[in-house]
Design a protein around this motif. Structure first.
Motif: not given
Lengths: 128, 136
Positions: B95-114
């Motif tokens: 819904s806003d840029t803040e959520g999106a940028t946080t997700a970009v930062r936090q999810l980068a490099g996370r593993s999803f099903a290996g």
């Protein structure tokens, strides 16, 4: 140890504390002036590097909650098991690597496959 | 390809994730719904999620059959169609840029099903974003 609760469906997410870092390959990337094709190519490149690393470190068997059910065991003529978990997951990654290299080559004929790819191709001569 | 500088580029609400799913994960209906659930629940931690879009392979996407019939197409043609449709990509709209940028930062490099996730922030006026979330 994790408390035993009524079996919840496993999530595919890995731990937030265990992020993968591959040297020279950023994971939060800029999309400014980058084409769709460039993004997809980069994903191939990163996945190849990830596979190489997993195979190099013998880190290819998923944690227990990420595993799929095992198929029935198969054996060779000496009675040794041929489809252990290690063998199956390793083979899966090697096959994926072949597909990715072929795809990368179809996009860019100058693409240089990882060294391991050539070694694997050589060892793929029929053995069984 | 360079790392994103979110201080300069924080102007979008759509996150694109790569190297997260492959076509074979998206064939089974139950598995597909689970994947959507997994993505939705994790992303909700970063902001309000307005939409999750994970293109499915042509064989499972009947909405595209009016223009393409996978039964009469060669495997190569189907693969090409799936590539154009963006199969393998995951789009999440916040819904806003803040959520999106946080997700970009936090999810980068996370593993999803290996698989290690690549994240990038998409501009609202990107034609691909307009196609994916048309009534934005």
């Amino acid at each position: 140890a994790m408390p035993e609760e009524p079996r919840k469906r496993r999530s595919r997410w890995g731990e937030a504390s265990q992020k993968m870092e591959l040297p020279g390959l950023p994971t939060a990337i800029s999309s400014t002036n980058i084409s769709q094709a460039q993004l997809d190519n980069y994903a191939i490149q990163l996945r190849l590097e990830e596979i190489n690393r997993k195979l190099r470190l013998n880190d290819y068997v998923p944690s227990e909650r990420e595993r799929s059910p095992s198929p029935p065991p198969t054996y060779d003529s000496q009675g040794r098991r041929t489809n252990t978990r290690e063998v199956r997951y390793k083979k899966k990654l090697e096959e994926e690597r072949v597909r990715l290299v072929e795809k990368a080559l179809s996009i860019d004929p100058n693409f240089r496959p990882p060294v391991e790819y050539h070694q694997q191709k050589r060892s793929l001569r029929p053995q069984e | 390809i360079v790392a994103v500088d979110l201080n300069k580029e924080a102007n979008g609400r759509v996150v694109l994730m790569l190297n997260m799913v492959v076509a074979e994960d998206l064939m089974d209906d139950v598995e597909y719904e689970e994947i959507l659930d997994d993505i939705r629940s994790e992303c909700s931690g970063f902001g309000q999620v307005l939409g999750v879009y994970v293109p499915r392979p042509l064989k499972k996407d009947k909405s595209r059959w009016d223009t393409m019939d996978p039964n009469t197409m060669s495997p190569a043609e189907i693969a090409k169609a799936d590539e154009i449709a963006g199969v393998g990509r995951v789009y999440v709209k916040f819904s806003d840029t803040e959520g999106a940028t946080t997700a970009v930062r936090q999810l980068a490099g996370r593993s999803f099903a290996g698989r290690t996730i690549i994240t990038t922030l998409m501009r609202e006026d990107d034609p691909d974003v307009q196609r994916v979330f048309p009534n934005a």
